[in-house]
Design an enzyme around this catalytic site. Structure first.
Site, PDB file in Angstrom:
ATOM      1  N   SER A  70       1.066  -1.001  -0.170  1.00  0.00           N
ATOM      2  CA  SER A  70       0.127  -0.158  -0.353  1.00  0.00           C
ATOM      3  C   SER A  70       0.744   1.203   0.121  1.00  0.00           C
ATOM      4  O   SER A  70       0.352   2.591  -0.402  1.00  0.00           O
ATOM      5  CB  SER A  70      -1.279  -0.479   1.275  1.00  0.00           C
ATOM      6  OG  SER A  70      -1.977  -0.856   0.944  1.00  0.00           O
ATOM      7  N   LYS A  73       0.168   4.041  -2.735  1.00  0.00           N
ATOM      8  CA  LYS A  73      -0.924   4.768  -2.864  1.00  0.00           C
ATOM      9  C   LYS A  73      -0.183   6.204  -2.941  1.00  0.00           C
ATOM     10  O   LYS A  73      -0.965   7.214  -2.660  1.00  0.00           O
ATOM     11  CB  LYS A  73      -2.189   4.549  -1.690  1.00  0.00           C
ATOM     12  CG  LYS A  73      -2.445   3.415  -1.686  1.00  0.00           C
ATOM     13  CD  LYS A  73      -3.625   2.809  -0.679  1.00  0.00           C
ATOM     14  CE  LYS A  73      -4.079   2.035  -0.951  1.00  0.00           C
ATOM     15  NZ  LYS A  73      -3.653   0.529  -1.061  1.00  0.00           N
ATOM     16  N   SER A 132      -6.151   3.213   4.419  1.00  0.00           N
ATOM     17  CA  SER A 132      -5.274   3.004   3.259  1.00  0.00           C
ATOM     18  C   SER A 132      -6.656   1.881   2.514  1.00  0.00           C
ATOM     19  O   SER A 132      -6.905   0.637   1.696  1.00  0.00           O
ATOM     20  CB  SER A 132      -4.586   1.243   3.399  1.00  0.00           C
ATOM     21  OG  SER A 132      -3.994   0.592   2.507  1.00  0.00           O
TER      22      SER A 132
END
Length: 387
Positions: A70, A73, A132
């Site tokens: 993640s 991102k 997230s």
């Protein structure tokens, strides 16, 4: 890997944020702290960068291709602020809802978007970086890129512009996919660039964010999953990634003592020890701070996922490459033959923690200071004694 180490007196010219290096695989490592050894890490790859200058302070397998999870991102968020309007309205149409369902996994972390709702791009960014949300990543991709695939193409183009030559994106969320990878060096570059953006830095530094209910969408209470923010002094941004097993990735921004550092660890099962050791060494400040102690006073979100950090003790050590032992409490290593004498003659109880690096003198003598005594060894005769 084209790595070279320079003395601490070396100066590094500031690297412009948006300028790709001529040779990205040629690093000059300029440690800030030469009074302590660079810490070993449990991570497969790690990196420490000076935010202000771009200087490399620490690099371990810096160009190895690994899942970035993640931390992806951060790039999604960067393109959102560069190409979008934070006040623009994004409606979860039937087509977008289908796109979201197609591009998230059953165990995805979610912001909680529902078909028919409308959010601002700013709300989606908070839903992207704090909990997230993989659904927020898809919504941003469609809204900003016009289509999911075009946004992914934009991500790869931006990576090349930033000199992230060991990074390739297949999606905006970080789901595991063939061809979706980054490196510790590249994530440090991305972390430096994104945390220099005031909007992204502010969002990433927000612990709790409330989105009130409106006629257009539900209410949301968002908690930042970057646990480092909740206990380490000076932590002020970044993004973690976790695949639910033992693979943890994190980009951390930290400001202390008028210095701003970006740390990266990839593929570690003990993220707090690795990142704390890197940051302590980078700031040359080894005052003991533990997530276990902080969690007892102010609960850290998702502490249960890590057994409430009960494994974090002052006596913990890490193995070093020369068959030694790194003490995370004081940031010093002990190696043979001093280590052998230390262990055979009472260890921590008798000598305390190491408080200095080995000192080599003429006549094959080496000595090292501990809290309660000094050990001296004759390397030729392999005889040691307590001073």
């Amino acid at each position: 890997m084209g790595l070279s180490v320079q003395p601490n007196t070396a100066t590094a010219a500031a690297t412009p944020l948006n300028q790709a290096p001529t040779n990205p695989h040629q690093l000059v490592i300029i440690p800030n702290d030469t009074d302590h050894p660079p810490p070993p890490v449990l991570a497969t790859a790690a990196y420490l960068m000076d935010m202000d200058t771009g200087a490399t302070l620490y690099a371990y397998n810096p160009f190895m291709h690994l899942p970035m999870l993640s931390t992806t991102k951060l790039m999604t968020a960067l393109l959102a602020v560069e190409h979008g309007n934070l006040n623009q309205q994004v409606t979860i149409t039937s087509a977008l809802d289908r796109d979201i369902q197609q591009h998230i996994s059953p165990d995805s972390s979610l912001f909680g978007l529902k078909k028919g709702e409308t959010y601002t791009l700013r709300d989606l960014l908070y839903g992207l970086l704090l909990p997230s949300g993989n659904d927020a990543a898809v919504a941003i991709a469609d809204a900003v890129g016009g289509s999911y695939q075009h946004f992914v193409d934009m991500m790869n183009q931006r990576a090349r512009e930033l000199g992230m030559y060991d990074t390739h994106y297949m999606n905006p969320s970080g789901l595991l996919a063939t061809g979706h990878y980054s490196s510790a060096h590249d994530l440090a570059v991305l972390g430096r660039y994104t945390m220099s953006n005031p909007i992204l830095h502010q969002i990433a530094n927000t612990r709790i964010y409330h989105i009130p209910k409106t006629a257009q969408h539900a209410e949301h209470y968002l908690v930042n999953g970057n646990q480092f923010l909740w206990w380490y002094p000076g932590a002020d941004g970044g993004k973690p990634g976790w695949d639910g097993n033992t693979d943890f990735v994190q980009v951390v921004s930290c400001t202390r003592n008028n210095r701003h550092l970006i740390g990266v660890t990839m593929n570690t099962k003990d993220w707090w020890t690795d990142m704390r050791d890197l940051m302590n060494w980078g700031f040359d400040d080894f005052q003991w701070t533990s997530p276990y102690d902080v969690d007892l006073q102010h609960p850290i979100p998702y502490d249960y996922d890590w057994g409430y950090f009960v494994r974090d003790k002052k006596t913990n050590t890490l193995p070093t490459a020369n068959h030694g032992r790194y003490y995370i409490y004081t940031g010093y290593s002990v190696s043979p033959p001093i280590l052998n004498f230390f262990d055979k003659n009472g260890g921590l109880d008798k000598f305390g923690f190491p408080i200095g690096m080995p000192n080599y003198s003429q006549g094959n003598l080496v000595s090292q200071r501990f809290q309660k005594a000094t050990i001296q060894c004759d390397l030729a005769g392999k005889q040691c004694k307590r001073l």
